[in-house]
Enzyme design. Sequence first.
Site, PDB file in Angstrom:
ATOM      1  N   ASN A   1      -1.112   2.025   5.887  1.00  0.00           N
ATOM      2  CA  ASN A   1      -0.341   0.939   5.283  1.00  0.00           C
ATOM      3  C   ASN A   1       0.058   0.025   6.421  1.00  0.00           C
ATOM      4  O   ASN A   1       0.453   0.500   7.476  1.00  0.00           O
ATOM      5  CB  ASN A   1       0.894   1.547   4.609  1.00  0.00           C
ATOM      6  CG  ASN A   1       1.898   0.500   4.184  1.00  0.00           C
ATOM      7  OD1 ASN A   1       1.526  -0.642   3.940  1.00  0.00           O
ATOM      8  ND2 ASN A   1       3.153   0.888   4.107  1.00  0.00           N
ATOM      9  N   GLY A   2      -0.050  -1.290   6.232  1.00  0.00           N
ATOM     10  CA  GLY A   2       0.358  -2.209   7.291  1.00  0.00           C
ATOM     11  C   GLY A   2      -0.790  -3.107   7.698  1.00  0.00           C
ATOM     12  O   GLY A   2      -1.790  -3.222   6.983  1.00  0.00           O
TER      13      GLY A   2
ATOM     14  N   GLU B   1       5.210 -15.281 -11.790  1.00  0.00           N
ATOM     15  CA  GLU B   1       4.789 -13.924 -11.430  1.00  0.00           C
ATOM     16  C   GLU B   1       4.095 -13.200 -12.566  1.00  0.00           C
ATOM     17  O   GLU B   1       3.087 -12.550 -12.359  1.00  0.00           O
ATOM     18  CB  GLU B   1       6.023 -13.079 -11.073  1.00  0.00           C
ATOM     19  CG  GLU B   1       6.495 -13.193  -9.669  1.00  0.00           C
ATOM     20  CD  GLU B   1       7.596 -12.188  -9.392  1.00  0.00           C
ATOM     21  OE1 GLU B   1       8.617 -12.206 -10.099  1.00  0.00           O
ATOM     22  OE2 GLU B   1       7.434 -11.393  -8.466  1.00  0.00           O
TER      23      GLU B   1
ATOM     24  N   LYS C   1       5.262  -4.387  -5.420  1.00  0.00           N
ATOM     25  CA  LYS C   1       6.722  -4.360  -5.529  1.00  0.00           C
ATOM     26  C   LYS C   1       7.408  -4.540  -4.179  1.00  0.00           C
ATOM     27  O   LYS C   1       8.414  -5.206  -4.075  1.00  0.00           O
ATOM     28  CB  LYS C   1       7.147  -3.036  -6.168  1.00  0.00           C
ATOM     29  CG  LYS C   1       8.646  -2.901  -6.410  1.00  0.00           C
ATOM     30  CD  LYS C   1       9.102  -3.780  -7.548  1.00  0.00           C
ATOM     31  CE  LYS C   1      10.592  -3.712  -7.772  1.00  0.00           C
ATOM     32  NZ  LYS C   1      11.068  -4.881  -8.537  1.00  0.00           N
TER      33      LYS C   1
ATOM     34  N   LYS D   1      10.016 -16.052 -11.955  1.00  0.00           N
ATOM     35  CA  LYS D   1       9.727 -15.007 -12.960  1.00  0.00           C
ATOM     36  C   LYS D   1       8.525 -15.421 -13.798  1.00  0.00           C
ATOM     37  O   LYS D   1       7.631 -14.624 -14.047  1.00  0.00           O
ATOM     38  CB  LYS D   1      10.927 -14.780 -13.905  1.00  0.00           C
ATOM     39  CG  LYS D   1      12.107 -14.033 -13.362  1.00  0.00           C
ATOM     40  CD  LYS D   1      11.887 -12.571 -13.078  1.00  0.00           C
ATOM     41  CE  LYS D   1      11.351 -12.349 -11.689  1.00  0.00           C
ATOM     42  NZ  LYS D   1      12.286 -12.124 -10.617  1.00  0.00           N
TER      43      LYS D   1
ATOM     44  N   HIS E   1      13.101 -38.219  -7.910  1.00  0.00           N
ATOM     45  CA  HIS E   1      12.532 -38.579  -6.605  1.00  0.00           C
ATOM     46  C   HIS E   1      11.075 -38.142  -6.468  1.00  0.00           C
ATOM     47  O   HIS E   1      10.577 -38.017  -5.357  1.00  0.00           O
ATOM     48  CB  HIS E   1      13.382 -37.981  -5.482  1.00  0.00           C
ATOM     49  CG  HIS E   1      14.782 -38.500  -5.477  1.00  0.00           C
ATOM     50  ND1 HIS E   1      15.087 -39.794  -5.101  1.00  0.00           N
ATOM     51  CD2 HIS E   1      15.950 -37.942  -5.858  1.00  0.00           C
ATOM     52  CE1 HIS E   1      16.392 -39.992  -5.224  1.00  0.00           C
ATOM     53  NE2 HIS E   1      16.937 -38.881  -5.700  1.00  0.00           N
TER      54      HIS E   1
ATOM     55  N   TRP F   1      -2.992  -2.542  -1.636  1.00  0.00           N
ATOM     56  CA  TRP F   1      -2.769  -3.966  -1.900  1.00  0.00           C
ATOM     57  C   TRP F   1      -3.540  -4.696  -0.815  1.00  0.00           C
ATOM     58  O   TRP F   1      -3.219  -4.575   0.374  1.00  0.00           O
ATOM     59  CB  TRP F   1      -1.277  -4.282  -1.840  1.00  0.00           C
ATOM     60  CG  TRP F   1      -0.960  -5.708  -2.177  1.00  0.00           C
ATOM     61  CD1 TRP F   1      -0.781  -6.233  -3.428  1.00  0.00           C
ATOM     62  CD2 TRP F   1      -0.772  -6.793  -1.264  1.00  0.00           C
ATOM     63  NE1 TRP F   1      -0.507  -7.572  -3.338  1.00  0.00           N
ATOM     64  CE2 TRP F   1      -0.499  -7.943  -2.024  1.00  0.00           C
ATOM     65  CE3 TRP F   1      -0.825  -6.909   0.119  1.00  0.00           C
ATOM     66  CZ2 TRP F   1      -0.258  -9.191  -1.444  1.00  0.00           C
ATOM     67  CZ3 TRP F   1      -0.587  -8.156   0.695  1.00  0.00           C
ATOM     68  CH2 TRP F   1      -0.303  -9.279  -0.080  1.00  0.00           C
TER      69      TRP F   1
ATOM     70  N   ARG G   1       3.432  -0.247  -5.171  1.00  0.00           N
ATOM     71  CA  ARG G   1       3.229  -0.830  -3.847  1.00  0.00           C
ATOM     72  C   ARG G   1       1.876  -1.523  -3.720  1.00  0.00           C
ATOM     73  O   ARG G   1       1.591  -2.157  -2.705  1.00  0.00           O
ATOM     74  CB  ARG G   1       3.314   0.263  -2.781  1.00  0.00           C
ATOM     75  CG  ARG G   1       4.660   0.906  -2.688  1.00  0.00           C
ATOM     76  CD  ARG G   1       4.642   2.000  -1.660  1.00  0.00           C
ATOM     77  NE  ARG G   1       4.659   1.484  -0.310  1.00  0.00           N
ATOM     78  CZ  ARG G   1       5.754   1.276   0.403  1.00  0.00           C
ATOM     79  NH1 ARG G   1       6.924   1.553  -0.106  1.00  0.00           N
ATOM     80  NH2 ARG G   1       5.699   0.803   1.624  1.00  0.00           N
TER      81      ARG G   1
ATOM     82  N   GLU H   1      14.737 -19.061  -9.752  1.00  0.00           N
ATOM     83  CA  GLU H   1      14.437 -17.691 -10.183  1.00  0.00           C
ATOM     84  C   GLU H   1      13.670 -17.719 -11.511  1.00  0.00           C
ATOM     85  O   GLU H   1      12.731 -16.936 -11.715  1.00  0.00           O
ATOM     86  CB  GLU H   1      15.744 -16.891 -10.291  1.00  0.00           C
ATOM     87  CG  GLU H   1      15.620 -15.459 -10.779  1.00  0.00           C
ATOM     88  CD  GLU H   1      14.748 -14.561  -9.912  1.00  0.00           C
ATOM     89  OE1 GLU H   1      14.312 -14.977  -8.835  1.00  0.00           O
ATOM     90  OE2 GLU H   1      14.476 -13.431 -10.356  1.00  0.00           O
TER      91      GLU H   1
ATOM     92  N   CYS I   1       0.863  -1.166   0.000  1.00  0.00           N
ATOM     93  CA  CYS I   1       0.000   0.000   0.000  1.00  0.00           C
ATOM     94  C   CYS I   1       0.902   1.219   0.000  1.00  0.00           C
ATOM     95  O   CYS I   1       2.001   1.195   0.554  1.00  0.00           O
ATOM     96  CB  CYS I   1      -0.935   0.099   1.194  1.00  0.00           C
ATOM     97  SG  CYS I   1      -2.061  -1.281   1.354  1.00  0.00           S
TER      98      CYS I   1
HETATM   99  O1  M6R Z   1      12.360  -5.839  -1.821  1.00  0.00           O
HETATM  100  P1  M6R Z   1      12.774  -7.241  -1.598  1.00  0.00           P
HETATM  101  O2  M6R Z   1      13.977  -7.635  -2.353  1.00  0.00           O
HETATM  102  O3  M6R Z   1      12.944  -7.561  -0.134  1.00  0.00           O
HETATM  103  O4  M6R Z   1      11.572  -8.127  -2.110  1.00  0.00           O
HETATM  104  C1  M6R Z   1      11.538  -9.498  -1.891  1.00  0.00           C
HETATM  105  C2  M6R Z   1      10.472 -10.148  -2.749  1.00  0.00           C
HETATM  106  O5  M6R Z   1       9.217  -9.661  -2.414  1.00  0.00           O
HETATM  107  C3  M6R Z   1      10.734  -9.909  -4.231  1.00  0.00           C
HETATM  108  O6  M6R Z   1      11.992 -10.361  -4.609  1.00  0.00           O
HETATM  109  C4  M6R Z   1       9.665 -10.617  -5.087  1.00  0.00           C
HETATM  110  O7  M6R Z   1       9.824 -11.992  -4.983  1.00  0.00           O
HETATM  111  C5  M6R Z   1       9.798 -10.100  -6.519  1.00  0.00           C
HETATM  112  N1  M6R Z   1       8.518  -9.728  -7.012  1.00  0.00           N
HETATM  113  C6  M6R Z   1      10.440 -11.068  -7.430  1.00  0.00           C
HETATM  114  O8  M6R Z   1      10.400 -10.706  -8.763  1.00  0.00           O
END
Ligand code: M6R
Length: 635
Positions: free
Chosen positions: A107-108, A517, A630, A514, A533, A81, A27, A510, A2
């Site tokens: 926020n929170g 996401e 983000k 990606k 396994h 969010w 955010r 990773e 947020c």
């Molecule tokens: O700001 P941060 O690096 O702490 O964020 C951690 C994760 O939330 C962040 O890497 C998230 O997994 C990304 N959206 C990955 O693309």
Amino acid sequence: MCGIVAVIGSRDAAPLLLEGLKQLEYRGYDSAGLATIEFSSQASNNGSLTCLRAGGKLVNLNSLVDRDGAPGQLGIGHTRWATHGKPEEKNAHPHRDSSGGLAVVQNGIIENHRYLRKELESEGVSFLSDTDTEVIPHLIARQLQLSLAEGMSPSGSILVEAVRKVSLELKGAYALAVIWDKTPESLVVARRQAPLLIGLGEGEFLCASDTPALAGFTRTILPMEDGEVALLTPLGIELYDIRGERQQRSPSLLNGLEDVVTKRNFRHFMLKEIYEQPEKAKLWVDRHLPYGLPASSPIAYPFENSFYEGIERIQILACGTSRHAGMVGAYLLEQFAGIPTSVFYASEFRYSAPPLAPNTLTIGVTQSGETADTLAALAMESRRRKSHGNPAFAPRQLGITNRSESSIARQVPNILDIGSGIEVGVAATKTFLGQLLAFYGLALTFASRRKSRSVEEITTMANELRNLPSQLFSLIEKHDQLSISLSQMFSETQNVIFLGRGINYPIALEGALKLKEISYIHAEGYPAGEMKHGPIALLEKRVPVISIATPGVVFEKVLSNAQEAKARDAKLIGVAPNGLAEEVFDALLPIPEVSEWMSPLFSVIPMQLLSYHIAANRGLDIDQPRNLAKSVTVE
Ligand code: M6R
């Protein structure tokens, strides 16, 4: 998550709030709202409060403001969010008290909101939303009623005091901004474990959860400390700690936000940020790996000798992509520099940390510097080490971040700024590379100090890193084209498996993250040897397998694992150098033949670009994928 923006000044608040919210949309973007107050009568000193809220992205709120107007020079805004309550208009902020004259954005997460809600309901308060936030305006209103009943007049002072007292009742993490129509010249803001910065503009004061929202209006900022409450009026700022003691602090200057945020000619920020990687790698090399440094001290990092001395063990705490970078880091620190290193999900570490070991460096990795789980895990680790008493167990912490003005930089004594520039796409790309480079630098330094590697090995790795920017440049152009055509075969795909081993296992994770996401395709990353396994049961011709096979100790093993997948009819895509094993794969995404140590810096590029083009073909909202934000500032 947020985003909060607030302003008090002499010009119309609404355009300013909308501009600030635009910069904070990363955010959260499932609803947005604002409230403004305009003097309605000088005589009564009352203002009239306008509150507008809209489900969906910020553009919906923009249209509402265009249509209905939101007059006034005092205002608060929010981009959401969803945590409590679905992403719909009734749950959008601001939330108001029963009179409608007091508005709050937050926020929170208020962890004791259920208890507080019941208490307020028993007093006759009706709730209009499903959010945890809505208790706050009612609690503040209750507090204000008490003050008015004692004969006090409406004023900024009683508002700030009411917010401070209510803060004591709230459990959890929050940043909030409050306005009241009885005090149209007062804005009150408060924070605990969620970021909030005050901006000192020309003829106005602002407040926001993150610097990009302020950068367009001012460079002078005053970050609020945990537990502080502030009263902002046209005349100045009054800052109080949680006990109500007045605080004095000087503001600081914001730097390095010049390249905030245009897509240039790219279709999405994510693609632009992928293309920025060679330039950011070059900046890192120029800054930290200048020629002429002795092999005994191969990296120009801003730490004293004492920072490195006596470390026997390292633990890395992070979430998401940052954890994957930490996993590559752990491989380098153990295998190259010889230091036992463990990596933890910060969210798990908080509640199940291993027994304390002496002389341990704890590294928090967070590009945003605001991830609640990472910050809380670091704080918890610091507390338990301080309370131990034995100096060998004292906290030693390092933060690796892309935002040196963020909360982690105020919490942790040593910071490595990866200098990747603001990343707007929710899917981390250039900051992952920046985090990897930070770990290469640490591994080189520890290896040379501990003599776990020869001067030749250290010089070779340093030179390989110096060559990286130019190699990345051509690799990205090539893979952009290759991925466009290969992505066609994923039009109906629902599941993808990524395989890697050793230093490339985190890159398989990773790659899967990606793809999930931004394309919403289910994907899993596995250590290649683990397939047999269990996961091998998933394989059939509709499940592509992407296998990272780079020369090194496990090269032949990975090829065998890949062939096991092919024998089950899976389409096999190799990420491997040309000319080594083409016959094994149905398609090849070629990367340069580099040392095993260096390979993750290359193998991640096809992961990023293939995911990007698969999502682009599906016409998805790549920079703001559904349900994500983000920076994750809630637990
Ligand atoms: O700001 P941060 O690096 O702490 O964020 C951690 C994760 O939330 C962040 O890497 C998230 O997994 C990304 N959206 C990955 O693309």
